[in-house]
Each structure stands twice: as C-alpha cells, then as structure tokens.
Write an enzyme that holds these catalytic residues in place. Structure first.
Site, short mmCIF file in Angstrom:
data_model
loop_
_atom_site.label_atom_id
_atom_site.label_comp_id
_atom_site.label_asym_id
_atom_site.label_seq_id
_atom_site.Cartn_x
_atom_site.Cartn_y
_atom_site.Cartn_z
N ARG A 183 -42.41 -30.68 -13.11
CA ARG A 183 -42.52 -30.53 -14.56
C ARG A 183 -43.75 -31.29 -15.05
O ARG A 183 -43.74 -32.52 -15.12
CB ARG A 183 -41.27 -31.03 -15.28
CG ARG A 183 -41.39 -30.94 -16.80
CD ARG A 183 -40.06 -30.99 -17.54
NE ARG A 183 -39.40 -32.27 -17.48
CZ ARG A 183 -38.37 -32.62 -18.27
NH1 ARG A 183 -37.91 -31.77 -19.16
NH2 ARG A 183 -37.80 -33.80 -18.14
N ASP A 472 -33.92 -40.73 -21.62
CA ASP A 472 -35.34 -40.48 -21.42
C ASP A 472 -35.98 -40.26 -22.79
O ASP A 472 -35.36 -40.54 -23.81
CB ASP A 472 -35.59 -39.31 -20.46
CG ASP A 472 -35.11 -37.97 -21.00
OD1 ASP A 472 -34.73 -37.88 -22.18
OD2 ASP A 472 -35.11 -36.99 -20.23
#
Length: 559
Positions: A183, A472
């Site tokens: 990613r 996150d």
C-alpha cells in the site's frame, strides 16, 4: 549511518536524457539511511522522477477537484450516484481474472514494513500481507527507505531480526509465506525528502515507483516456482473514478517503461471515502485490466463522512466512534453495496480491519478480543465477503476459521451476488439512523487516543496499541474530526448535558498530559514528544479551518 545522525549532503542526480527532454535537478534531501544506496540508485530515482514528470500535473488537478467537490457537498448537504456514468453502472463488463496468488484472500494481515513486522506478517499464516507505507507507517525518511530494503531482503530470503534480548526472527519456507500486497501513500501526501526542480514528489510515486522498479521483474522471475509472486498493490484514500484512472495510467506507463507485460499489476482499491462509495462500479471499470477487488476501509470511511459533512447539520453528526458498528444501517448499506458491486464485476470483496488486540498476559482481555473479532468476521463471511483484515498474528486463526466455515475448499465466494435489493443514496447517507449518542466519555477517549497516537507517530511509529486497540492514522483522524464536528455543531453531551466546546477539550488535553506525566515518570515523559503532540492535536481538532488530513501539518515535524 543511522537516520538520526544528521542530514547528508543533498546529492543531485541527473536523469538520463532519454527519460525527459530536459533533465531535471533531483535532490535527495533526507538524512542518511543505512543501505539507502541499494534502493536510491540513479536508475530507480530516474524511474520515480519519470512518474513525477508524467503525472504530477494530473495529481494536482485531482487534488484541486477534491476541494471543489467538498465545496459542492457543503452547499448541497448531500451526495448521489453520478448521472454521467450511469452507462458504466448498467453495463455488462467484468474485471480481469485474478492471478493465482490473489484467488484465495480469506485472511489478510496488515502492518508497517519494519524488519520485525515483515517477518512476523509473512510467517503469520495469513494469505495476504498488506505491506503498509501509508496509515500504519509514520513516513520518516528512515521508515520509507528501510521499508523498501526490508521487502527486497524478504524476497531474496535474506531477512532476519534479533531483539536486544536476543530473540531471533527468521522466515519460514517460501511456500508458507503470505503474498505481499503493497500500500503506497495516498495522492494527498508529498515526500519532502525527494525534490524534482525544488518540488517534492508524491509519496505515492516514490512508494510505488521504488517497489515496482526493484521488485516487479524479481517477482515475475520467481513466479514459475512461487505462485505467490507478483506486483500487487492496495490503493488508499481514493475519492473518485478519475483518481483510479490516474492510477491505471501510472500502471500502464510503469509496465511499458520496464518491459513488464500489460495487466501484470493488480490493485485492490480501498473504498474508504464516502465519495468513492458512490463510484464503486466506475472505479473498478477504470482499473478493469488491473483490478483485483475493493476493500471496506471502515475507519477512514467514518472519517471521510465527518470530513465531508462536518457542517451539514445534525443529521450527519457521528456519535461516539466506538458505538458505530458495521451493523449500523448506513455501514451495512455500504458493505452490502461493496459486495454486490465486486461480485457483479468478478472482483474480490475484502472486509475491514479487526482492530482489537489480543493479550498474551491478560486472559480476560484476550477472550474479549477474540470474541469480538469472531463476531465481526462471522458477519463478514456470512454477508458475502471473500476475505478480511486482521492487525495481529494471533487473530489469523480466528478469522480463518470464520471464512473456512463459509468457503470450505472454495477460494472465494464471488459467485455469491449478495442481497438483491439495490442500495440507495439515502441508505448510504443515513448517519442519523446509526443511533448512539455523543458523550463526555467519548470525547475524552477521542482526546486520549488522538494525543497518544500523534506522539507515537512523531517518534516514527505508525501502528500503535492503545487501550487494547490497534490504532493508526485513520482512527486518529476520526478522533480529531469528531471533536471538530461536535464543537462546530454545538453538540450537547448526553451523559453530562454540557456543551462540547474548545475550552472543554483544552481542559481534557491538559489533564491528559498531567496524567501521562504521572503515569510515565518525569524522565520518560520528557523523553517523549507529548507537548508537541498535544499542540498538534489541538491545532487539527480546534482550529476554525478544518485540515483535510492531520498528517499534512504534522509532516514538517518528522525526520
């Protein structure tokens, strides 16, 4: 030399004339990173610069279009499916067949690309590892460059790691390892350590470019003996099919430049913005020769709703984040549409993150985490998803059992069309139907999570365990954006009947810092970046103007 030993002289790298009519001046402005020369070769940097010169103009246009669309949403207070692409939604088309490595995706583990995580994720028993340069990575130059080195070492079978206590980590045999899906960063983030004619390149171009340049041919060469090999990607923060079109053009350009067959790249797009939810068909269509599926990025999705409808009135006020579950009507509509769309188009539908962290020390916490994850994954498997995410190796067997019970020996359930009833714009936007309330306890939790996460991020940690949850950047975004929304909409907290105000939040921030000082001790507290974190949190949660991403004002504070 370690990255914290001061910046190196800024080398200037000339791009070969064949890649550009006028060779740019390229400056690597980051601090020294051990073995960086293995990744930042002149040829690799030239490849990244080629992406920048070919596509940076379009990236900037699309970022400007985001702002214009947000202004339209603010004025209309609503969203709908695009009338101009109705033929795409009605058309009879499918995406390219998934390669063997991406046929069975029943469990995917996510995490940053530090050396220990690389080994643990590949060894975890998950089918896929999302190697994350985005929300789970604090993009210090050290993390960005060393992450690329770690992936190359893993593919070459030479990665290992030993802790200060002497515990050693090594890879299992190749056949037992997870397939890597990288990613890169979203379109909105610059990489300030690599400049072209004084302009930063996009983090997306750097992350994708370095990985593809160094590993595409390597992975294809291994493919004959290792079916888990291939250049595969997750695409984050996509807000429209035009942004997906840009990625598709980047893929086409990159494959042509390196002589990689067209269609080799496969990408899964995270549907983690409310605008993208209205363009799922169109996003798959733009990427159809390179598409692998869509993912329900639930945490960023909630943040996107708050961001886009933050001033659209009480109908769009999100209650306490932890009270919004995937069974909330608007979230159920979103996931139902994702499964319907993917399976109609022959793509994989991948479920969201199980953020609960099991505990190997506290049996009660561990049991609660496992029970919640099982319920979440049972729901996703039963609703037609082909796989899902976990954040910890101990959760892989739990998620796998849930999907095994539904899939059996089948690699996926793309033959399951999902519920037949169509999903409407009203259902996707029915935030008020979620129920739940805004509470002082929820406000306090948002302050705690926001400050603790930002402090860790400033120290170079992108995935952080806080209160038995893996947090996150996405969950930190929810925390600060909810506070902004509650204050600017005059929300009255249901448990105390007080109004959410900037002063209330500042009082909570001050109290949190005092508690942290007492909890950590004076030396540990002084060794952290708590005051900077609190100041940044107040900036992005309380400023009159809403920052699109908290990482944008935070980036200058990183090394």
């Amino acid at each position: 030399m370690a990255a914290d030993q001061g910046p190196s002289p800024s080398p200037r790298l000339g791009v070969p004339p064949s890649t550009s009519p006028a060779a740019p001046v390229v400056t690597v402005a980051g601090p020294r990173v051990h073995r960086a020369e293995e990744v930042l070769t002149p040829e690799a940097v030239a490849f990244v610069v080629g992406l920048h010169r070919a596509f940076e103009g379009r990236r900037q246009e699309l970022l400007a279009r985001r702002k214009a669309r947000r202004d339209e949403i603010a004025q209309s207070g609503t969203l709908d499916f695009l009338p101009g692409t109705a033929d795409v939604r009605a058309g009879d088309w499918t995406v390219a067949e998934a390669p063997r490595a991406l046929q069975d995706r029943r469990v995917e583990i996510t995490g940053p690309t530090d050396r220990k995580m690389v080994i643990n994720a590949l060894n975890s028993g998950a089918r896929i590892w999302l190697a994350d340069f985005e929300d789970a990575t604090s993009p210090t130059w050290e993390n960005v460059v060393s992450g690329q080195i770690n992936l190359i070492d893993a593919f070459e079978g030479r990665i290992d790691f030993t802790t200060s206590a002497g515990k050693a980590y090594t890879l299992r045999p190749a056949a037992e390892l997870a397939t890597v899906v990288v990613r890169p960063r979203g379109w909105h983030l610059d990489e300030n350590h690599l400049l072209v004619d004084g302009t930063p390149v996009a983090g997306a171009f750097l992350d994708f470019g370095l990985y593809f340049f160094h590993n595409a041919a390597r992975l294809l060469a291994k493919g004959a003996e290792d079916p888990n090999s291939g250049p595969y990607f997750y695409l984050p923060k996509t807000e429209s099919h035009l942004e997906a079109r840009l990625w598709n053009d980047v893929f086409t350009h990159a494959q042509a430049q390196l002589g990689i067959p067209y269609g080799t790249i496969r990408a899964t797009v995270l549907i983690e913005t409310i605008t993208a939810a209205f363009e799922m068909d169109e996003i798959l269509y733009e990427l159809r020769d390179h598409a692998a599926g869509l993912n329900a990025g639930r945490w960023d999705y909630l943040f996107s709703i708050v961001k886009n409808f933050r001033d659209a009135g009480e109908h769009y006020i999100l209650p306490d984040r932890n009270s919004v579950t995937m069974t909330s009507p608007f979230m159920a509509a979103y996931t139902r549409l994702l499964v319907q769309t993917c399976h109609k188009r022959g793509a994989h539908a991948i479920g969201g993150m199980a953020a609960f962290i099991p505990s190997r020390r506290d049996p009660e916490v561990n049991a609660a985490a496992l029970e919640k994850v099982k319920a979440d994954k049972d729901r996703e498997a039963g609703n037609g998803f082909d796989g899902s995410w976990v954040a910890h190796p101990d959760l892989v067997p739990v998620a796998r059992a849930c999907f095994d019970a539904v899939l059996g020996e089948r690699p996926n359930q793309k033959d399951n069309p999902g519920p037949s009833e169509p999903v409407t714009a009203e259902q996707l936007l029915d935030i008020a139907g979620a129920g739940g309330t805004c509470t002082r306890a929820g406000l306090h939790n948002a302050v705690q999570v926001g400050i603790r996460y930002i402090e860790a991020w400033l120290r170079g940690l992108g995935a952080v365990g806080i209160f038995n949850m893996m947090e996150d950047a996405a969950t930190a975004e929810i925390s600060r954006s909810q506070i902004w929304q509650w204050i600017h909409n005059g929300v009255v907290l249901s448990d105390t009947r007080e109004k959410a105000t900037a002063d209330v939040v500042r009082t909570m921030v001050a109290a949190e810092l005092a508690e942290l000082r007492a909890e950590l001790g004076e030396d540990a507290y002084a060794g952290g970046r708590w005051r900077e974190a609190a100041q940044l949190f107040e900036q992005v949660a309380l400023a009159e103007d809403f920052a699109d991403f908290l990482t944008l004002p935070a980036l200058p504070l990183l090394g």
